[in-house]
Scaffold this active site. Structure first.
Site, PDB file in Angstrom:
ATOM      1  N   ASP C  36       0.879  -1.145   0.016  1.00 25.53           N
ATOM      2  CA  ASP C  36       0.006   0.251  -0.184  1.00 25.53           C
ATOM      3  C   ASP C  36       0.779   1.091   0.190  1.00 25.53           C
ATOM      4  O   ASP C  36       0.384   2.298  -0.137  1.00 25.53           O
ATOM      5  CB  ASP C  36      -0.861  -0.031   1.181  1.00 25.53           C
ATOM      6  CG  ASP C  36      -2.320  -0.509   0.871  1.00 25.53           C
ATOM      7  OD1 ASP C  36      -2.312  -1.091  -0.227  1.00 25.53           O
ATOM      8  OD2 ASP C  36      -3.169  -0.501   1.882  1.00 25.53           O
ATOM      9  N   ASP C 294      -3.860  33.237 -36.683  1.00 25.19           N
ATOM     10  CA  ASP C 294      -3.853  31.733 -36.166  1.00 25.19           C
ATOM     11  C   ASP C 294      -5.038  31.262 -35.408  1.00 25.19           C
ATOM     12  O   ASP C 294      -5.654  30.247 -35.466  1.00 25.19           O
ATOM     13  CB  ASP C 294      -2.409  31.574 -35.463  1.00 25.19           C
ATOM     14  CG  ASP C 294      -1.377  31.354 -36.189  1.00 25.19           C
ATOM     15  OD1 ASP C 294      -1.534  30.943 -37.224  1.00 25.19           O
ATOM     16  OD2 ASP C 294      -0.217  31.774 -35.627  1.00 25.19           O
ATOM     17  N   GLY C 429      -4.153  18.262 -35.172  1.00 23.23           N
ATOM     18  CA  GLY C 429      -5.125  17.624 -35.652  1.00 23.23           C
ATOM     19  C   GLY C 429      -5.269  17.735 -37.291  1.00 23.23           C
ATOM     20  O   GLY C 429      -5.446  16.929 -37.806  1.00 23.23           O
ATOM     21  N   MET C 430      -5.233  19.157 -37.447  1.00 27.32           N
ATOM     22  CA  MET C 430      -5.362  19.532 -38.807  1.00 27.32           C
ATOM     23  C   MET C 430      -4.418  18.684 -39.828  1.00 27.32           C
ATOM     24  O   MET C 430      -4.525  18.422 -40.684  1.00 27.32           O
ATOM     25  CB  MET C 430      -5.310  21.038 -39.048  1.00 27.32           C
ATOM     26  CG  MET C 430      -6.495  21.846 -38.689  1.00 27.32           C
ATOM     27  SD  MET C 430      -7.917  20.961 -39.626  1.00 27.32           S
ATOM     28  CE  MET C 430      -7.434  21.228 -41.524  1.00 27.32           C
TER      29      MET C 430
END
Lengths: 510, 469, 510, 469
Positions: C36, C294, C429-430
């Site tokens: 633990d 941007d 992502g793009m």
């Protein structure tokens, strides 16, 4: 002719423009055809620059070509002198217009007669040098011009500052992490008790150039930019210089020790050893990272390094010497300075590759299959294809290399940033591989089932083909929207017409 | 918002030509979209490091490790004519053939090839014989052309390579025509026989490079009117270039294709349908109506269709109505976009444009004037080859709600509280036809919507002193 | 019972141990079964901590269970008192040992008799509160203990410092970017001319706690840790506090204005408006990023936010209010404080999700298909599966959230770091989508052909199966090595035996 | 470096038991590798938030969004017995069945289920009847076991589920045995008939969970000697558990499986082959030799094989020869690893170990003593249940060249200039058999190689004052 898919260094005029537009209140005139002025786009977009780029293209078109450029170029210089009142106007052709072999030096002299600004023609051969060499030369040219001018007027400041001081030479717009490096170098100098006399060319005024000789020494952090100036200043003005790039714990210490040696040679009495030890062991976390379990697990892993001279050399040394990583190949695209590269890295890597052919580097990486790459954006994309992680360590620049957050490569905070970059590159790779190995035991379907649920509707071949043209990240949504539209209207088959009708209907909802 | 095609007395447009220093992209840009459009092509840009560095930086295509285009980078030996152009080009094209084996190699001439007077048109025929791949030569140089006109030079050159009916027939008779093409055309031919909802009309070929979904969309719109498109220039593959022959009707979809139009008329003896361009619901309707009228087809339900589209645009129109937009001039789409935005209720003080072919854009210009009249707004000044510095002074004075501009000026204008939209986005986005009108407004309204989001934050001026803007 | 694949907040004793081991010279004794005590592993590995974790498990095993724990626990406390001479020893059970319902308070009293250290039993219910609540409570408990102790001795420092001063409460070990946030907050206070009186609990000595009341006010940057203490200090010691998290440009300004109000209420005369404006518009780059092209391109893009209260609320506000991004869903796993969350974010998102069920969040993300996620490591992995980029903004902690380089989330440098995170998440992502869309036009084969080159050798089914078990990133190499081995020896077919023989032969080469 | 299996008079080992406070992983850790090994299983850990948080943090498996194991997290109502255990477990197992449909659910009991005396063994039989999926119960709790012993509890429980010959025959006669399994076994059976290079010997089953490539490797090693393995416990799928019957020979591959060994002997009447473990070339040879000798097979070429492997290890051996290694004690592999490293020329002052079953490890312990004697080094002290604090004092005094330790102490030791290697890596790496010996040394030498790389940098002490280590 050379078949080129990508290039690492830009054309010469880019180097000249980087220098000119780094200075405060200097304007550049490009003598060039329409479209050659994309430097303005790069500066505005990559650096997210708030000000208009001080570069104007004096457009060469078919008419100008027929009549000669002199009138137009001179007019544009004189006009810019009136409009912007710059201290200096730098004229540069591009590869294209340089072929016209016009007497630009004469244009400059003509324009000077009607301008308050100084007017200079950038002295570079556009077919023999690239961006890096041209930048180095233009900086030297401007420094030389103003020192000679001041010398004539007798107002060069040659008396040294009372306290040790430095000129940092080579900080420029569109340089790889230059801003952050510059901040970190200023901090380092402050910690060492050294005043920063001038930073060149970034944000410097040409009026200040006459003060260059008052610094105790020059620091040239990047091998690609500033070395010609430093050599000139040593030869003509007796200024010592340090050209050890302070990247990595070991080289930063070496740079600081070299500074110490110079300062003490000039009569100072400084001892930086304690500072170096304290920074190395307790302030920077990089030495501790090297010793920690995380880095132990990287021991002997294979890496490929590629970039400009400064960064590729520094990373090779850091990886091999400070982290125990096996650099299988180290390479640079700075062919013009390849001997130096080879001499610097030979003992730290198995193989040296000096080439500016992207395909050659990509092939080498594919064959070596390293666990990680440290290279440019090009190598990052090669890595992406090969599923090898890549940390980006060098220009060619890309918007991702203009982070807003503080990310220097130099000095002690630089060592921390590099440690993160190295660690994350290797572990990202491990993570992907673990996912690949154990992927089959996992229930991807559980998560994605929300998306791929089968529908009761038929798509005819054409509509299906059209759907497949929709980018993957919205395809699911387009599909659902279209089917909802069709269902609402009781269509059983989705044709091209239905697909377009649905698009119209859906977009009207907002 | 109804459009009356009959001519009424419209006010005269005001044209100026500043012949200033202005920024726009180099015409070789067209490579970036044409290589993707024509899937079996390879584009070879013959120029300097300056050209190559432009392509990789400004076009944001660095993500592709090895695209179907490349530079033939001229080195000192090429410039000084120490090397033989033919041999050099042959070496490169051999390599391209070996590595990629395209159906066509397009040579893109640049300013440099103009200046050193490299005889590309002279070399190409011999070389294509030798390597067995067609070579199309286009002079997309910045001395003569601006940005999107690069496409015009390529399409004009390709127009000359379109087969004539007799040639195709001859080949087909010999059973030699490309088997793959037959296969590809198979579905199409079947379709033609199955749905014979087309009117009888002379062959019609459209020219202009559009993304495939837009091609489909416009094809369907005309099909609804019973008008059949016999081909597109360019097609998806070079091997599928349309048949173009004397008497064919041709219509352009883009305002920057005047050279292609001229070539089709003069060299291929086609009849040009001069219409406004199919941008915006108003332009699309006018374009279809004009084509129908020329082909003798009675258009059906177009008024309702246009009205329906406008209805769908209402939320966006509400955002821009009464606002002003200033075009600095970049991609030659300016007149069509301005006309559509005026129809949306905007005002346009100035339309900068790199090049203005008043004959090819005649219908569009008339439509613009008419739209201004109908909307009750003053006519924009049209400034050819504008001077960007002067424009910035005018913008400072006028304080338009939106400036549509090239990439170099956007951030500095934003930092001074002027909202901007990149003109280049309209080049790459799908803007043609009824359905895509919404996408135009999605782009146009984005800075305005962004401003709505940020409106209370007081972040509009982000430079310390107003420099000599 | 609850079926749980993953959990967001840890068990209570982790919270107690984070507080105890953050203090200087405080030792914790866990009364717990073997295994633990993995807190020690987490601290040592995640934080790359150089010192031994000051936590000792007094192991409960079958024998101890039979005889009762008292003797062992008391012995261990007394022993640790001798060995380490800590100022304070904190005793805590875990979920497991707390069920034994032993009289630990009594153990503590017994141990106190033979210890120089103070001995305290952490006062938390291990089944009713989680890590975050327990940490909050333990910090309050220790502060209260020492203030009451000092009060008895009459040496609480109640006189305010001459200049405005602050206690920063809630900086703790194993906190998400706590170190960097703390540095940034100290910089912010310095810029505001405010002295930092104490930072709690990180690196503080319990002896200093009596000086708490001498600060002008308390700053609680994280809602999860420190609020109970701040409230106690307000009620009992009349200290005002600021609990506005200075994350994002707008909230940082709000936090600074609240500080101004408090200071001026206490008789200072400060005006921070000019500082705020200067930082907002010209020093931090975040406001400019919001206005730049941007960020304009991100307008209206869809995002999902999930994390602890502090970070999920702050990110939701930043995305929606400062960047114009459309937050479709904002959620937190801090169920115990869900009303506050809902109240904070409702106007900035379409939907609120309060849940600690990882599956529920994953499903919601799959249905929404946002352009980017800002969540925890869990959401990052969900995103990985769905091919949606995810910026990690919140605990549960992971080694990647203990960067060596400077990466605060708070203050003005924090706004820069967040802008980078947002921008990179969306553009990554793009980029992936662009590669997906245009992938077919690209020549992946050209680059990978070096690897996939066909061989002249046959692999039998078993050997092929075995080869496929080799992780992808070395498979190519194993294949080549094996084939080389086989070719050298003239084998025509590769069997399992050949594969293993090759492995042996190759590894001997090193 | 030859190994003589005949006993010689070896010195006595020195055993101590500190019964101290020591750190090791919780035995429920075994879930992390067993769920991957047994592909049709689902592991349900019945415990508290403390157990769950351990699994997700310490095991570094957070990368899997939804693995084939989960927590049955006990809440206040479960602890206070307000809820009915049977109903709660049924609800959870129903959900697991619905979502994942495994072939077996393994219930992992924890300290908490021990303390609240939850009757898992009582509940399971009824529930497995009801839901129709076998439920195996293992008490992998930290009150009774350490780290790797968790696997022991699971395998011991599974041993009871292995079919007997008669049962299988009965089922096969009824043609009811799992069709998929038949299919899976198809290749195997064919192989058996094709290569009949095996000696006749009684059935042999090996126990211990090893990665598939290691299973193949050891299987091949024994096959070389003509020894056939009739099954592995565990197999890749629960449905393929090996037949185990009275009189079968069994041999363990890991030193922590004493309970499984006992179960196999007592409950299934198997005969245990007591051998050193197949770790290192010395251990692997001894293991094979012992199996061969018990099965009456004459081993072939083992001596040469061992010698060849040692030759391949020479570069690594040179790095560690003469250096000292201290085992703090973690995964019960300590004795075998120490024996191998001593054979490599290292010295071992102390072997900490959580639990020492002298009977099950008898052959290994003897082998250790013998190795020390042969290598001429002093015997290590073996410390059961060590006290970590005391160990750190001893390490400070001895200054060993390497400490093999749990994860909690590695970084602090490194910061004090003591090289370390995680013991847990030997749990997860492939270390068994001849070929993998190199991988053991790859791990062991890594910190030493790292030190060679960094040696001139002076970065060994990274804490300011030496705290009371």
């Amino acid at each position: 002719m050379k078949l080129a898919y990508w290039m690492y260094a830009g054309p010469a005029h880019i180097g000249t423009l980087r220098i000119a537009s780094s200075f405060k209140n200097v304007h550049a005139i490009m003598h060039a055809p329409l479209g050659d002025d994309y430097f303005n786009v790069m500066r505005s977009m990559l650096e997210r620059e708030r000000d208009f780029t001080p570069v104007t293209a004096s457009v060469v078109d078919r008419n100008v070509l027929a009549r000669g450029s002199q009138e137009k170029v001179v007019d544009n210089i004189v006009r810019k002198d009136k409009e912007e009142k710059p201290d200096l106007i730098v004229l540069t052709p591009t590869c294209t217009s340089s072929i016209l072999q016009e007497d630009l030096e004469n244009f400059v002299q003509r324009a000077q007669l009607n301008s308050n600004s100084d007017v200079l023609l950038a002295d570079v051969n556009h077919y023999r040098v690239n961006e890096l060499q041209a930048g180095d030369r233009t900086l030297e040219q401007i420094i030389q011009f103003y020192l000679q001018k001041a010398q004539k007027k007798g107002d060069v400041v040659t008396e040294k500052t009372p306290h040790p001081s430095v000129n940092i030479i080579g900080i420029s717009t569109l340089g790889f992490h230059n801003n952050h490096d510059c901040t970190e170098l200023q901090r380092l100098m402050r910690d060492l008790g050294i005043e920063v006399n001038l930073i060149l060319p970034d944000s410097a005024s040409v009026h200040d150039l006459k003060k260059i000789p008052s610094a105790w020494f020059n620091l040239v952090p990047y091998r690609e930019l500033g070395l010609m100036s430093a050599r000139y200043l040593e030869e003509e003005w007796g200024m010592p210089y340090v050209d050890i790039t302070p990247m990595g714990v070991v080289e930063t210490a070496r740079c600081v020790r070299k500074i110490q040696q110079i300062l003490n040679g000039l009569g100072a009495n400084v001892d930086y050893e304690e500072f170096i030890e304290h920074q190395t062991l307790y302030v920077s976390q990089a030495a501790w990272f090297s010793r920690s379990i995380d880095c132990q697990n990287l021991t002997g892993k294979k890496a490929v390094v590629f970039g400009d001279n400064t960064h590729a050399v520094a990373m090779t040394k850091i990886l091999a010497r400070e982290m125990g990583i096996h650099v299988v190949l180290a390479g640079t695209y700075c062919k013009y300075d390849g001997d130096w590269f080879t001499q610097q890295v030979s003992e730290y890597c198995d193989r040296v590759l000096i080439s500016d052919d992207n395909g050659e580097i990509a092939d080498a990486i594919a064959k070596i299959e390293p666990a990680a790459i440290f290279g440019t954006q090009m190598e990052r994309h090669v890595g992406k294809r090969l599923n090898i992680p890549c940390g980006v360590i060098s220009a060619p620049i890309h918007i991702q290399n203009f982070p807003i957050g503080y990310k220097p490569f130099m000095g002690y905070e630089g060592t921390n940033q590099i440690a993160d970059l190295v660690y994350n590159s290797f572990t990202l790779g491990m993570e992907d591989h673990l996912l690949e190995i154990f992927g089959g035991h996992d229930t991807k379907e559980v998560i994605t089932k929300g998306i791929s649920a089968d529908s009761d509707l038929n798509w005819d071949t054409e509509a299906q083909k059209e759907l497949n043209k929709v980018p993957g990240f919205v395809r699911g949504k387009v599909k659902r929207n279209t089917e909802k539209f069709a269902r609402d209207r009781g269509f059983e088959k989705i044709t091209l017409e239905v697909l377009y009708a649905a698009k119209e209907a859906v977009s009207s909802v907002g | 918002m109804t459009f009356t095609p009959e001519k009424t007395a419209t006010p005269e447009l005001n044209f100026e030509c500043e012949t200033g220093n202005y920024h726009t992209f180099c015409p070789i840009s067209c490579v970036a979209w044409l290589y993707q459009k024509i899937e079996d092509s390879f584009f070879l840009v013959i120029g300097t490091k300056t050209c190559g560095y432009f392509l990789q930086n400004a076009m944001g295509v660095m993500i592709f490790a090895e695209p179907r285009y490349a530079m033939a980078e001229l080195e000192e030996g090429d410039i000084s004519a120490q090397l033989n152009d033919y041999n050099e080009l042959k070496r490169l094209c051999d390599q391209i053939k070996r590595d990629r084996n395209p159906s066509v190699i397009v040579w893109i001439g640049t300013c440099t090839t103009e200046i050193i007077k490299m005889d590309l048109e002279g070399i190409a025929p011999q070389l294509e014989q030798e390597i067995g791949i067609p070579i199309v030569v286009a002079r997309a140089n910045g001395l003569d052309y601006a940005f999107t006109q690069g496409e015009d030079t390529v399409l004009a050159a390709m127009a000359n390579r379109c087969p004539k009916e007799a040639e195709v027939k001859q080949i087909e008779d010999k059973q030699e025509r490309n088997a793959i093409q037959k296969l590809l055309n198979f579905g199409k031919k079947q379709e033609e026989t199955v749905h014979n909802e087309y009117h009888e009309h002379p062959p019609l070929v459209l020219f202009g490079s559009l993304p495939d979904p837009v091609v489909t969309n416009l094809t369907l719109e005309l099909k609804k009117q019973g008008v059949k498109i016999d081909g597109w220039l360019p097609a998806k593959r070079y091997t599928e270039l349309p048949i173009i022959d004397e008497g064919y009707y041709v219509a352009g979809v883009n305002p920057f294709l005047s050279r292609t139009a001229t070539t089709l008329m003069r060299r291929r003896k086609c009849k040009l349908i001069g219409a406004p361009f199919p941008i915006g619901p108003d332009g699309t309707r006018a374009w279809i109506e004009k084509i129908c009228s020329v082909l003798g087809v009675e258009p059906q339900g177009l008024e309702e269709r246009e009205a329906k589209i406008w209805e769908n645009l209402q939320d966006y129109v509400d955002l821009i109505k009464g606002k002003s937009v200033f075009f600095m001039g970049d991609n030659l789409l300016e007149i069509s976009l301005a006309r559509f935005l005026i129809r949306c209720g905007m005002t346009v003080p100035e339309i900068g444009i790199p090049y203005m072919d008043k004959r090819y854009q005649k219908a569009e210009l008339e439509f613009l004037a008419q739209t201004c009249q109908e909307m009750g707004v003053s006519l924009p000044t049209i400034v050819e080859k504008p001077d960007n510095y002067n424009q910035l002074q005018r913008i400072k004075k006028i304080q338009p709600d939106l400036v549509i501009t090239g990439m170099a000026h956007a951030n500095p204008l934003e930092a001074r509280g002027i909202s901007t939209k990149w003109s280049v986005e309209f080049t790459f986005a799908q803007i043609h036809g009824f359905t895509n009108a919404r996408d135009i407004l999605e782009l146009v309204t984005r800075p305005l919507r962004r401003n709505n989001n940020l409106k209370d934050l007081g972040w509009s001026k982000l430079v310390k002193e107003e420099a000599t803007l």
